[in-house]
Design an enzyme around this catalytic site. Structure first.
Site, PDB file in Angstrom:
ATOM      1  CE  LYS B  76     -53.291 -10.129 -42.475  1.00 41.00           C
ATOM      2  NZ  LYS B  76     -52.867 -11.378 -43.165  1.00 41.00           N
ATOM      3  CB  SER B 151     -49.218 -10.742 -44.464  1.00 43.89           C
ATOM      4  OG  SER B 151     -50.406 -11.514 -44.443  1.00 43.89           O
ATOM      5  CB  SER B 175     -50.207 -14.680 -44.187  1.00 45.71           C
ATOM      6  OG  SER B 175     -49.373 -14.106 -45.176  1.00 45.71           O
TER       7      SER B 175
END
Lengths: 480, 484
Positions: B76, B151, B175
């Site tokens: 990420k 997210s 997330s």
């Protein structure tokens, strides 16, 4: 009715740690800009602070030295504001739960027999990180940022508003300055900003509530502190007497004009939005940790002063030989050799000839060429009448010059041993009396002064080595 | 090979069926082919990836391979990765090359995992749909008109589309779990303090936690083994012995007590979602588990408390993005304050600015007690609700999301609606406890997930429960057919 001055002091003492409070970068002064910055000091994305236990130890040490309560679960908070030399956009400080709560500083006011003690109560002392430095002058039309100082550990020490004059404020600042150096948590270097004070000043009529205060920022010398407070007090009194109210404000002292000048008013005061720093857990301070710090603590000045007074020093002398840990240690080492009976004599030596010589040569006590053991040995020889006081000064000078390893060695090598043999002194006395009939006659006619001239002649003949008491006694006997 | 588990990949590498370089090239090829459509990767650096793969092959050839040496992974873009652009989904960091590795990245590197690139995310991890990324939304591989969740939407879409066998994610309010649910993956948010936050760009420090996103519980356990554990660089990292998170995978579920919070199993849940959950619970009962009703009386307050605490911390955490030392600086400004204002106004997106404003407000003088302190009180109540519930059960089950993946724009116009979609996941972050989401069904061709919540340090147990379920079901093996 006169005005009463009310002063509270906030001091930022830079803690004498090797590395910064939340990073491993060095705290040494004077490096190239930004040479002493880690990822943490630069506030790179994703970095996290880890508290330096050495800094916490310093705070505990201070708390114990001033009799505070140590909060065993104190909390770091974020103080949020934007400034280019504040890389994270917040300063890690302590707000609601400071590590040190309460405590007292005892200060001496006045001189000699007029010396009085005053207790100043501390509100709190908390740990925080310093900001960096903005360099406005070095670049045309731009501002440089040096983050070497960012993250340097500070202890902010806050008093109650208990000082009532600039002299008291300065005495407090001096006492605190001496203490933080005494316990080794701050080098006290005011030029480099290691010890800087803010003074909150207000005036009121006695018995009235506190007046509105103005805060004089960043006082980095005791002289400026005195000047700044005196100016500020007079300014506030003038304002009030002319019917104007004081507005709460932050002011700066300009040493060139001797005036204080408002930097920002209360209306500009920022909302710092303090909240507990979620990156740091409460600082857990165990009983064992506190005990360990207590065990490492040097004897404190107050205790030492009381001990020295018990040996016969006046309060003033005791305060003088405990003005710093270095002086106190020197004094005590000298006394160990000279013997406790010489406490007063040793104090006189250190505050007199020794200090004068240091001052004249611009030396720190650590660099003194005469060791406390040497000075103690010298005092012992005066005490046991091996040499006179006057010869003692000669020996001291010889020690300072490195002419011998000890007073004994110099006395021996230079033949300075006092003449105490009555026969030898008597011979000298007879010789001088025979050679100075005029003085003898004057004395017998009632002129006491003539005796001094005769003593002088005898001492001269003895090259200063005759025991003065014996000379006096013999002379009086012979003239009677 | 693209459907193989991490264990199978490691075994293929070990038996020389394939080299890490070949495997890496395979995934890099798929990224080149499919990423233009789903936009999961923000940064790809084939040379760096191939160099890491070669290094992994050399380690294996030297006989020093660990359980994951040579297996590719996507990180990420919230994790700083030395020498890689690290954007956090923001214009603010468009040109930021990280000068150091996050601990998660460092440990993955040490485990021989091969980085495939940086994956897209909501800006500064603020969002539940990946629509707030400055680099454009990620598309859900199951239906490219729909969001992948957020997210960690890039992580989820990359693994779901088989552009990476696994990915790292972070979870502040759901997330990891929400995008895992919307993309048909297994994703674990560990106990707070289990995975180091060093180098993970902070959103809300007291809630943020990194975790694995993969296709199965077993894969998640292997990944967690690689990057969890105490780190002296993170003061909130917990000083515990390292553990093997796969140690309980094979434990039978007989006697397992699954708690069903009555607050989550009322009448207002989405019918299709609840039906999928009921079907999964039926499977669990067949495996020997029993279900018990529990209560989390304060859970309804969790969204409110979260949207005070998280923005408060974020407003402070994001202050360092000021245009002074790195990151975006407005091209023109009149003075210092104007530089701050313009750099931050232009560098941050709308959702980030909204949360900075909320956070600044709730920390302001005069509001702090009413908002921030009150939210902290609710936080403690929620944590004690969970403590009490775990006296009656071993794990708690719920839906992960109120529905399946929604369409672009469907919720982005209404922030409150968007925030409410975190209702099932947020309480877990406030309490600091671990939770995972595993696939448990399909609704109109879209995956749906079940959330399992456990007490502190029960990661191994959650993985065990899920692994047993995944032995008898195949939801986690399904994939979006367009990417086969």
């Amino acid at each position: 009715m006169t005005w009463e001055v009310v002063i509270g002091i906030e001091t930022h003492a830079q803690l004498a740690t090797q590395s910064k409070i939340f990073s491993g970068a060095s705290t040494a002064f004077g490096a190239e800009p930004n040479a002493q910055t880690s990822l943490i000091d630069l506030a790179m994305p994703g970095v996290l602070p880890v508290v330096n236990r050495e800094a916490v130890g310093c705070a505990i040490r201070f708390g114990l030295a001033v009799g505070s309560k140590i909060d065993q679960h104190s909390i770091f908070a974020r103080k949020n504001y934007f400034y280019p030399d504040l890389p994270k956009g917040y300063q890690i400080s302590q707000f609601e739960n400071p590590v040190v709560v309460g405590g007292q500083i005892v200060l001496q006011l006045g001189q000699g027999d007029d010396l009085v003690e005053k207790v100043v109560n501390l509100t709190r002392a908390h740990m925080e990180e310093d900001a960096g430095k903005s360099l406005h002058e070095d670049f045309q039309g731009r501002t440089g940022v040096d983050l070497n100082r960012a993250g340097t550990p500070l202890l902010e020490i806050v008093t109650e508003p208990e000082m009532r004059s600039s002299a008291e404020a300065v005495a407090y600042a001096r006492a605190l300055h001496s203490l933080v150096r005494w316990i080794g948590i701050c080098d006290g270097n005011m030029q480099e900003g290691s010890f800087r004070c803010d003074a909150n000043v207000s005036v009121r009529k006695p018995g009235q509530p506190f007046g509105t205060r103005r805060e004089i920022k960043n006082l980095n010398s005791f002289r400026f502190m005195q000047q700044a407070i005196d100016y500020e007090v007079q300014w506030q009194i003038n304002e009030l007497e002319e019917g104007r109210a004081i507005q709460q404000a932050t002011v700066l002292f300009d040493p060139d004009t001797g005036e204080t000048r408002a930097m920002r008013s209360k209306e500009d005061a920022q909302d710092y939005r303090y909240f507990p720093d979620p990156d740091l857990l409460p600082i857990a301070i165990s009983d064992e940790w506190i005990d360990r710090v207590r065990g490492e603590m040097p004897e404190l000045p107050q205790a030492m002063r009381e001990r020295f007074q018990a040996l016969g020093l006046s309060a003033y002398d005791a305060a003088a030989v405990t003005a710093s840990l270095e002086i106190a240690r020197y004094y005590e080492s000298a006394l160990k050799v000279a013997g406790n009976a010489q406490a007063k004599v040793a104090a006189n030596w250190i505050m007199g000839d020794f200090s004068a010589r240091l001052n004249r040569e611009g030396l720190d006590i650590e660099a003194a060429p005469v060791t406390p053991e040497q000075l103690g040995g010298l005092i012992a020889r005066i005490a046991d009448q091996t040499i006179s006081n006057a010869i003692g000064k000669k020996v001291f000078d010889a020690l300072w010059q490195g002419q011998g390893k000890s007073a004994d060695e110099i006395i021996e090598a230079q033949g300075l041993k006092q003449i105490t043999d009555t026969g030898a002194i008597e011979a000298l006395v007879d010789e001088v009396l025979a050679a100075n009939p005029g003085n003898v006659a004057e004395f017998k006619a009632g002129k006491e002064k003539a005796l001094n001239a005769l003593v002088g002649q005898i001492m001269k003949a003895a090259k200063g080595k005759a025991n003065p008491q014996q000379v006096n006694d013999l002379l009086k006997k012979k003239l009677s | 090979m693209i459907n193989a588990s991490l264990k199978e990949l490691a075994s293929a590498l070990d038996s020389k069926k394939i080299s890490s370089l070949e495997l890496t090239d395979l995934f890099l090829g798929r990224i080149a082919q499919h990423n233009p459509l789903i936009n999961a990767f923000v940064t790809v650096d084939e040379e760096k990836s191939r160099a890491a793969a070669k290094a992994a092959d050399a380690i294996r050839a030297a006989g020093n391979a660990g359980p994951l040496t040579g297996v590719p992974i996507a990180h990420k873009d919230i994790f700083c990765q030395d020498g890689w652009r690290t954007t956090c989904g923001s214009r603010m960091l468009e040109n930021f090359i990280a000068p150091y590795n996050a601990t998660v990245v460092e440990r993955c590197n040490q485990a021989g995992l091969v980085p495939l690139g940086k994956v897209n995310m909501d800006e500064f991890a603020m969002g539940s749909s990946n629509e707030t990324s400055y680099y454009g939304p990620v598309r859900n591989p199951w239906d490219t008109d729909r969001v992948p969740g957020g997210s960690s939407g890039g992580s989820a879409a990359a693994v779901a589309a088989r552009l990476a066998p696994a990915a790292t994610g972070t979870d502040t309010g759901g997330s990891i779990r929400q995008p895992a649910a919307l993309c048909g993956l297994t994703g674990l948010k560990p106990s707070y303090g289990t995975v180091s936050r060093w180098g993970m760009i902070a959103f809300a420090s007291s809630l943020d936690q990194a975790g694995p996103m993969a296709r199965s519980a077993e894969d998640c356990g292997l990944l967690l083994n690689a990057f969890a554990g105490f780190d002296a660089k993170d003061s909130t990292s917990l000083e515990r012995d390292n553990e093997d998170y796969t140690r309980s995978l094979y434990q039978p579920l007989k006697g397992l007590r699954i708690g069903l919070p009555k607050e989550f199993f009322g009448t207002d849940g989405d019918a299709a979602t609840m039906a999928a959950i009921e079907a999964a619970l039926a499977e669990y009962r067949k495996l020997g588990a029993e279900t018990v009703e529990v209560s989390l009386p304060s859970i309804s307050q969790s969204v409110s408390a979260y949207y005070v605490i998280a923005p408060a911390e974020a407003s402070s955490n994001l202050s360092r993005f000021d245009g002074v030392r790195y990151g975006y600086r407005a091209p023109e400004y009149t003075d210092l304050n104007d530089m701050y204002a313009k750099s931050r106004a232009q560098g941050f997106g709308e959702e980030v600015k909204r949360r900075i404003l909320i956070g600044t407000y709730v920390l302001s003088h005069g509001y702090y007690d009413a908002y921030y302190l009150q939210a902290q009180r609710i936080r403690r109540l929620i944590a004690s609700d969970f403590d009490a519930a775990f006296k009656q059960c071993d794990v708690i089950a719920s839906p992960t999301t109120p529905g399946t993946a929604f369409k672009f724009g469907e919720k982005s116009g209404d922030p409150v609606q968007m925030y409410l979609s975190d209702i099932y996941t947020i309480g877990v972050n406030l309490a600091g406890i671990p939770a995972l989401s595993h696939p448990c069904g399909e609704i109109n061709g879209l995956p749906t997930g079940m959330q399992l919540i456990g007490p502190y340090f029960s990661e191994h147990r959650l993985l065990n429960v899920t692994h047993q379920y995944q032995q008898v079901t195949d939801w986690h093996r399904r994939m979006p057919t367009a990417f086969a």
